[in-house]
Design a protein around this motif. Sequence first.
Motif, PDB file in Angstrom:
ATOM      1  N   MET A  41       0.816  -1.212   0.000  1.00  0.00           N
ATOM      2  CA  MET A  41       0.000   0.000   0.000  1.00  0.00           C
ATOM      3  C   MET A  41       0.850   1.263   0.000  1.00  0.00           C
ATOM      4  SD  MET A  41      -3.266  -1.347   2.183  1.00  0.00           S
ATOM      5  CE  MET A  41      -4.291   0.092   1.842  1.00  0.00           C
ATOM      6  N   ASN A  42       2.140   1.115  -0.249  1.00  0.00           N
ATOM      7  CA  ASN A  42       3.027   2.266  -0.375  1.00  0.00           C
ATOM      8  C   ASN A  42       2.526   3.227  -1.462  1.00  0.00           C
ATOM      9  OD1 ASN A  42       5.360   3.560   0.570  1.00  0.00           O
ATOM     10  ND2 ASN A  42       6.455   2.951  -1.281  1.00  0.00           N
ATOM     11  N   ALA A  43       1.968   2.647  -2.530  1.00  0.00           N
ATOM     12  CA  ALA A  43       1.447   3.484  -3.621  1.00  0.00           C
ATOM     13  C   ALA A  43       0.356   4.409  -3.090  1.00  0.00           C
ATOM     14  CB  ALA A  43       0.903   2.587  -4.733  1.00  0.00           C
ATOM     15  N   TYR A  44      -0.466   3.908  -2.197  1.00  0.00           N
ATOM     16  CA  TYR A  44      -1.550   4.714  -1.598  1.00  0.00           C
ATOM     17  C   TYR A  44      -0.984   5.804  -0.682  1.00  0.00           C
ATOM     18  CZ  TYR A  44      -5.114   5.591   2.027  1.00  0.00           C
ATOM     19  OH  TYR A  44      -5.941   6.171   2.949  1.00  0.00           O
ATOM     20  N   PHE A  45       0.096   5.462   0.042  1.00  0.00           N
ATOM     21  CA  PHE A  45       0.679   6.480   0.931  1.00  0.00           C
ATOM     22  C   PHE A  45       1.234   7.645   0.094  1.00  0.00           C
ATOM     23  CE2 PHE A  45       1.969   2.545   3.602  1.00  0.00           C
ATOM     24  CZ  PHE A  45       0.659   2.400   4.030  1.00  0.00           C
ATOM     25  N   LYS A  46       1.789   7.313  -1.057  1.00  0.00           N
ATOM     26  CA  LYS A  46       2.392   8.349  -1.901  1.00  0.00           C
ATOM     27  C   LYS A  46       1.346   9.127  -2.691  1.00  0.00           C
ATOM     28  CE  LYS A  46       7.018   6.548  -2.636  1.00  0.00           C
ATOM     29  NZ  LYS A  46       7.762   5.541  -3.385  1.00  0.00           N
ATOM     30  N   ASP A  47       0.266   8.443  -3.049  1.00  0.00           N
ATOM     31  CA  ASP A  47      -0.759   9.073  -3.895  1.00  0.00           C
ATOM     32  C   ASP A  47      -2.145   8.597  -3.445  1.00  0.00           C
ATOM     33  OD1 ASP A  47      -2.420  10.059  -5.808  1.00  0.00           O
ATOM     34  OD2 ASP A  47      -1.658   8.784  -7.438  1.00  0.00           O
ATOM     35  N   PRO A  48      -2.738   9.326  -2.500  1.00  0.00           N
ATOM     36  CA  PRO A  48      -4.031   8.895  -1.941  1.00  0.00           C
ATOM     37  C   PRO A  48      -5.131   8.769  -2.994  1.00  0.00           C
ATOM     38  CG  PRO A  48      -3.059  10.662  -0.621  1.00  0.00           C
ATOM     39  CD  PRO A  48      -2.208  10.546  -1.845  1.00  0.00           C
ATOM     40  N   GLN A  95     -15.683  -5.364  -2.307  1.00  0.00           N
ATOM     41  CA  GLN A  95     -16.160  -6.578  -2.975  1.00  0.00           C
ATOM     42  C   GLN A  95     -16.326  -7.750  -2.021  1.00  0.00           C
ATOM     43  OE1 GLN A  95     -17.029  -7.251  -6.265  1.00  0.00           O
ATOM     44  NE2 GLN A  95     -16.983  -5.021  -6.337  1.00  0.00           N
ATOM     45  N   ASN A  96     -15.716  -7.618  -0.842  1.00  0.00           N
ATOM     46  CA  ASN A  96     -15.598  -8.792   0.032  1.00  0.00           C
ATOM     47  C   ASN A  96     -15.816  -8.338   1.472  1.00  0.00           C
ATOM     48  OD1 ASN A  96     -14.856 -11.400   0.838  1.00  0.00           O
ATOM     49  ND2 ASN A  96     -12.655 -10.991   0.717  1.00  0.00           N
ATOM     50  N   PRO A  97     -17.032  -7.805   1.751  1.00  0.00           N
ATOM     51  CA  PRO A  97     -17.241  -7.105   3.024  1.00  0.00           C
ATOM     52  C   PRO A  97     -17.035  -7.984   4.263  1.00  0.00           C
ATOM     53  CG  PRO A  97     -19.292  -7.221   1.735  1.00  0.00           C
ATOM     54  CD  PRO A  97     -18.208  -7.755   0.865  1.00  0.00           C
ATOM     55  N   ASP A  98     -17.320  -9.278   4.136  1.00  0.00           N
ATOM     56  CA  ASP A  98     -17.230 -10.136   5.318  1.00  0.00           C
ATOM     57  C   ASP A  98     -16.000 -11.047   5.307  1.00  0.00           C
ATOM     58  OD1 ASP A  98     -19.710  -9.102   6.159  1.00  0.00           O
ATOM     59  OD2 ASP A  98     -20.730 -10.483   4.779  1.00  0.00           O
ATOM     60  N   GLY A  99     -15.161 -10.920   4.285  1.00  0.00           N
ATOM     61  CA  GLY A  99     -14.016 -11.827   4.168  1.00  0.00           C
ATOM     62  C   GLY A  99     -12.845 -11.401   5.046  1.00  0.00           C
ATOM     63  N   PHE A 100     -11.833 -12.246   5.068  1.00  0.00           N
ATOM     64  CA  PHE A 100     -10.609 -11.941   5.823  1.00  0.00           C
ATOM     65  C   PHE A 100      -9.663 -11.209   4.869  1.00  0.00           C
ATOM     66  CE2 PHE A 100      -6.721 -12.314   8.100  1.00  0.00           C
ATOM     67  CZ  PHE A 100      -7.052 -12.495   9.439  1.00  0.00           C
ATOM     68  N   VAL A 101      -9.406  -9.934   5.167  1.00  0.00           N
ATOM     69  CA  VAL A 101      -8.583  -9.097   4.287  1.00  0.00           C
ATOM     70  C   VAL A 101      -7.330  -8.642   5.035  1.00  0.00           C
ATOM     71  CG1 VAL A 101      -8.514  -6.944   2.947  1.00  0.00           C
ATOM     72  CG2 VAL A 101     -10.612  -8.329   2.978  1.00  0.00           C
ATOM     73  N   ILE A 102      -6.202  -8.776   4.359  1.00  0.00           N
ATOM     74  CA  ILE A 102      -4.907  -8.440   4.961  1.00  0.00           C
ATOM     75  C   ILE A 102      -4.315  -7.238   4.219  1.00  0.00           C
ATOM     76  CG2 ILE A 102      -2.609  -9.332   5.547  1.00  0.00           C
ATOM     77  CD1 ILE A 102      -3.776 -12.194   5.095  1.00  0.00           C
ATOM     78  N   ALA A 103      -3.884  -6.234   4.962  1.00  0.00           N
ATOM     79  CA  ALA A 103      -3.220  -5.064   4.355  1.00  0.00           C
ATOM     80  C   ALA A 103      -1.724  -5.326   4.302  1.00  0.00           C
ATOM     81  CB  ALA A 103      -3.506  -3.819   5.184  1.00  0.00           C
ATOM     82  N   ASN A 104      -1.091  -4.912   3.197  1.00  0.00           N
ATOM     83  CA  ASN A 104       0.338  -5.182   3.002  1.00  0.00           C
ATOM     84  C   ASN A 104       1.121  -3.867   2.920  1.00  0.00           C
ATOM     85  OD1 ASN A 104       2.778  -5.516   1.075  1.00  0.00           O
ATOM     86  ND2 ASN A 104       2.281  -7.631   1.575  1.00  0.00           N
ATOM     87  N   VAL A 105       2.163  -3.762   3.741  1.00  0.00           N
ATOM     88  CA  VAL A 105       3.013  -2.555   3.742  1.00  0.00           C
ATOM     89  C   VAL A 105       4.475  -2.983   3.721  1.00  0.00           C
ATOM     90  CG1 VAL A 105       1.292  -1.220   5.059  1.00  0.00           C
ATOM     91  CG2 VAL A 105       3.149  -2.403   6.284  1.00  0.00           C
ATOM     92  N   ASN A 106       5.370  -2.016   3.494  1.00  0.00           N
ATOM     93  CA  ASN A 106       6.799  -2.366   3.555  1.00  0.00           C
ATOM     94  C   ASN A 106       7.364  -2.049   4.937  1.00  0.00           C
ATOM     95  OD1 ASN A 106       7.597   0.353   3.626  1.00  0.00           O
ATOM     96  ND2 ASN A 106       7.544   0.495   1.390  1.00  0.00           N
ATOM     97  N   ALA A 107       8.613  -2.440   5.143  1.00  0.00           N
ATOM     98  CA  ALA A 107       9.200  -2.350   6.487  1.00  0.00           C
ATOM     99  C   ALA A 107       9.704  -0.950   6.813  1.00  0.00           C
ATOM    100  CB  ALA A 107      10.334  -3.372   6.622  1.00  0.00           C
ATOM    101  N   THR A 108       9.450   0.009   5.928  1.00  0.00           N
ATOM    102  CA  THR A 108       9.787   1.395   6.273  1.00  0.00           C
ATOM    103  C   THR A 108       8.521   2.234   6.467  1.00  0.00           C
ATOM    104  OG1 THR A 108       9.923   2.065   3.947  1.00  0.00           O
ATOM    105  CG2 THR A 108      11.963   1.341   4.969  1.00  0.00           C
ATOM    106  N   ALA A 109       7.355   1.611   6.403  1.00  0.00           N
ATOM    107  CA  ALA A 109       6.100   2.364   6.541  1.00  0.00           C
ATOM    108  C   ALA A 109       6.024   3.010   7.928  1.00  0.00           C
ATOM    109  CB  ALA A 109       4.909   1.425   6.333  1.00  0.00           C
ATOM    110  N   SER A 110       5.566   4.248   7.965  1.00  0.00           N
ATOM    111  CA  SER A 110       5.399   4.907   9.264  1.00  0.00           C
ATOM    112  C   SER A 110       4.173   4.316   9.961  1.00  0.00           C
ATOM    113  CB  SER A 110       5.207   6.406   9.078  1.00  0.00           C
ATOM    114  OG  SER A 110       3.944   6.646   8.481  1.00  0.00           O
ATOM    115  N   VAL A 111       4.150   4.445  11.274  1.00  0.00           N
ATOM    116  CA  VAL A 111       3.015   3.925  12.024  1.00  0.00           C
ATOM    117  C   VAL A 111       1.725   4.613  11.559  1.00  0.00           C
ATOM    118  CG1 VAL A 111       1.969   3.913  14.323  1.00  0.00           C
ATOM    119  CG2 VAL A 111       4.333   3.129  14.016  1.00  0.00           C
ATOM    120  N   ASP A 112       1.781   5.917  11.297  1.00  0.00           N
ATOM    121  CA  ASP A 112       0.585   6.631  10.826  1.00  0.00           C
ATOM    122  C   ASP A 112       0.067   6.033   9.522  1.00  0.00           C
ATOM    123  OD1 ASP A 112       0.447   8.317  12.908  1.00  0.00           O
ATOM    124  OD2 ASP A 112       1.200  10.101  11.857  1.00  0.00           O
ATOM    125  N   ASN A 113       0.986   5.751   8.612  1.00  0.00           N
ATOM    126  CA  ASN A 113       0.558   5.175   7.332  1.00  0.00           C
ATOM    127  C   ASN A 113       0.000   3.764   7.509  1.00  0.00           C
ATOM    128  OD1 ASN A 113       0.886   7.305   5.598  1.00  0.00           O
ATOM    129  ND2 ASN A 113       3.017   6.819   5.100  1.00  0.00           N
TER     130      ASN A 113
END
Length: 363
Positions: free
Chosen positions: A94-101, A113-131
């Motif tokens: 989701m780095n792309a989203y942090f750079k360009d909302p 598309q998947n309101p009740d499913g198990f969804v995992i967010a993916n970030v890199n190891a330099t992401a700020s806690v806020d992001n």
Amino acid sequence: MSAQRKDDHVRLAIEQQDGPRGVNQFDEVSFVHHALAGIDRPDVSLATAFAGVSWPVPIYINAMTGGSVKTGVINRDLATAARETGVPIASGSMNAYFKDPSCAGTFSVLREQNPDGFVIANVNATASVDNVWRAIELLRADALQIHVNTAQETAMPEGDRSFSSWPGQIEKIVAAVDIPVIVKEVGNGLSRQTVLTLKDLGVSAADVSGRGGTDFARIENGRRQLGEYAFLHGWGQSAAACLLDAQGAGLPLLASGGVRHPLDVARALALGAHAVGASGGFLRALLDGGVEALVAKLTTWLDQLEALQTMLGARTPADLTHCDLLIHGSLRDFCADRGIQTGPLARRFGAAEAPHETTGSSQ
Ligand code: FNR
């Protein structure tokens, strides 16, 4: 730039699906066949649990994409297939989203598309806690993945060149979020030493994501004019090697990287993974045949995994860790050099009821 890179990744990952493949070390893991071990299909469950997470199935769609118009459509279709099959799904970085909302919708479609499913967010190891909080909020994420990808960054023309802050940042993120945190590689594997470090940092689980499937060093090298990093193709350890290496490290493990079919899923589960992910192969099915084809593939995998568990006498995915495994070839060499005993793996079935007489070395 970022949107173009996301489209390049998809194109080059798909090209790899068509290209020649080296040895896949899952082929160096075989089950000892016990002809009377079979159980009844209605007694078999696919449910799995780790780190406070309970999933109905031990297969997931691993991190891939988002950040461009094209990849937003892919995410919409992946999420639809996840919803139709009950399979958990991860976003791409989701780095792309942090750079360009303005590209938020290409990720949030996973939840829409998947309101009740198990969804995992993916970030890199330099992401700020806020992001990281923004990412979790956007997806209403059930878990977080942090990817660690030094080989990819090294081969990537515009990649990171500084890695020393990663452990500290992972620790900060873990302390700041209240959902499970899974640290994953992107196809080069996690060593035992890395898994032990991740455990110390407080992460909930590790996805070893090993060599043998999508090769990100190769993808990034393919984005270079001169291909100067061709020597990094095939870098790292396979998922099978990583699972063997990290046995007993005390951190729940997930497996991905080069998983081709339900037998590879069963092999990874038998080697101790709590769940098994795939990316490139699922993307291939989607781009070839649309949502219908991916739903059919996921449904077949779940059905055939249940069939394999029935034949192998495993009521649950976790029961596969009681099956006897033989380790062959280069994987056996890896085990010998890393001091991993393969003998005990071949003598697990029924061990509690009727201990085998063992002779000779355990190797
Ligand atoms: C990936 N992968 C990935 N991983 C991650 O943590 N963040 C990401 O943004 C991406 N992006 C991405 C794009 C595409 C097109 C593919 C195919 C893969 C890596 C993925 O999650 C997985 O670790 C590897 O692909 C190995 O699994 P397979 O592809 O061999 O099943």
